[in-house]
Design a protein around this motif. Structure first.
Motif, mmCIF file in Angstrom:
data_model
loop_
_atom_site.group_PDB
_atom_site.id
_atom_site.type_symbol
_atom_site.label_atom_id
_atom_site.label_comp_id
_atom_site.label_asym_id
_atom_site.label_seq_id
_atom_site.Cartn_x
_atom_site.Cartn_y
_atom_site.Cartn_z
ATOM 1 N N VAL A 69 7.252 32.233 30.963
ATOM 2 C CA VAL A 69 7.679 31.558 29.739
ATOM 3 C C VAL A 69 8.602 30.425 30.142
ATOM 4 C CG1 VAL A 69 8.860 31.822 27.532
ATOM 5 C CG2 VAL A 69 7.541 33.732 28.472
ATOM 6 N N THR A 70 8.335 29.236 29.651
ATOM 7 C CA THR A 70 9.155 28.086 30.017
ATOM 8 C C THR A 70 9.949 27.566 28.828
ATOM 9 O OG1 THR A 70 7.409 26.495 29.558
ATOM 10 C CG2 THR A 70 7.531 27.367 31.788
ATOM 11 N N SER A 71 11.009 26.861 29.170
ATOM 12 C CA SER A 71 11.901 26.297 28.170
ATOM 13 C C SER A 71 12.357 24.930 28.625
ATOM 14 C CB SER A 71 13.116 27.205 28.011
ATOM 15 O OG SER A 71 14.071 26.605 27.173
ATOM 16 N N CYS A 79 12.362 28.868 33.560
ATOM 17 C CA CYS A 79 11.133 29.640 33.524
ATOM 18 C C CYS A 79 11.519 31.104 33.685
ATOM 19 C CB CYS A 79 10.208 29.201 34.656
ATOM 20 S SG CYS A 79 8.543 29.844 34.503
ATOM 21 N N LEU A 80 11.063 31.939 32.767
ATOM 22 C CA LEU A 80 11.284 33.376 32.863
ATOM 23 C C LEU A 80 10.008 34.035 33.360
ATOM 24 C CD1 LEU A 80 13.098 34.252 29.511
ATOM 25 C CD2 LEU A 80 14.119 33.896 31.768
ATOM 26 N N LEU A 81 10.152 35.013 34.235
ATOM 27 C CA LEU A 81 9.026 35.808 34.686
ATOM 28 C C LEU A 81 9.156 37.165 34.014
ATOM 29 C CD1 LEU A 81 6.550 36.174 36.514
ATOM 30 C CD2 LEU A 81 8.114 36.942 38.315
ATOM 31 N N GLU A 88 9.429 43.418 30.239
ATOM 32 C CA GLU A 88 10.817 43.133 30.576
ATOM 33 C C GLU A 88 10.892 41.929 31.513
ATOM 34 O OE1 GLU A 88 11.464 46.388 34.139
ATOM 35 O OE2 GLU A 88 11.691 47.068 32.084
ATOM 36 N N ILE A 89 12.010 41.215 31.416
ATOM 37 C CA ILE A 89 12.237 40.047 32.261
ATOM 38 C C ILE A 89 12.568 40.538 33.670
ATOM 39 C CG2 ILE A 89 13.716 38.045 32.669
ATOM 40 C CD1 ILE A 89 14.101 37.971 29.565
ATOM 41 N N ILE A 90 11.833 40.018 34.659
ATOM 42 C CA ILE A 90 12.076 40.425 36.044
ATOM 43 C C ILE A 90 12.564 39.267 36.913
ATOM 44 C CG2 ILE A 90 10.534 42.408 35.966
ATOM 45 C CD1 ILE A 90 8.406 40.687 37.346
ATOM 46 N N GLY A 91 12.610 38.073 36.353
ATOM 47 C CA GLY A 91 13.104 36.925 37.104
ATOM 48 C C GLY A 91 13.329 35.738 36.191
#
Length: 108
Positions: A69-71, A79-81, A88-91
């Motif tokens: 997911v980018t912002s 960027c969220l991984l 759940e967010i892992i990075g």
């Protein structure tokens, strides 16, 4: 609020969407929602509050294991991984201005 972007998992079991608050001043309330197609219910809400980000684009790996997911907030991009099986967010990653967030996700 409304869904801004929608992605369906490769197996068709889940839909991921960005839940955008109706009032843009509510930045901390942006979420990535997970919708179970079989039960027609939202089964998880992944908050981006900790990262103070406004999600814009998403990409799912071909095997459906990871969602990126980018912002774009002002001049900095994130960027969220997300583990697309555990929801759940892992990075999380920040990158330089001028780089296209959606291109990075698409290549990951």
């Amino acid at each position: 609020s409304w869904g801004e972007e929608v992605i369906v998992s490769p197996n068709g079991r889940h839909m991921f969407f960005i839940n955008t608050p109706a009032n843009s001043s509510e930045l901390p309330s942006f979420k990535v929602e997970v919708f179970d197609v079989a039960t027609e219910q939202v089964i998880s809400s992944i908050s981006t509050k900790e990262y103070r980000m406004e999600p814009r684009h998403m990409a799912l790996t071909a095997d459906g294991k990871y969602l990126m997911v980018t912002s774009e907030v002002l001049t900095y991009r994130y960027c969220l991984l997300i583990d697309a099986e555990k929801f759940e967010i892992i990075g999380h990653y920040g990158f330089a201005p001028g780089m296209q967030a959606y291109a990075i996700c698409a290549q990951s």
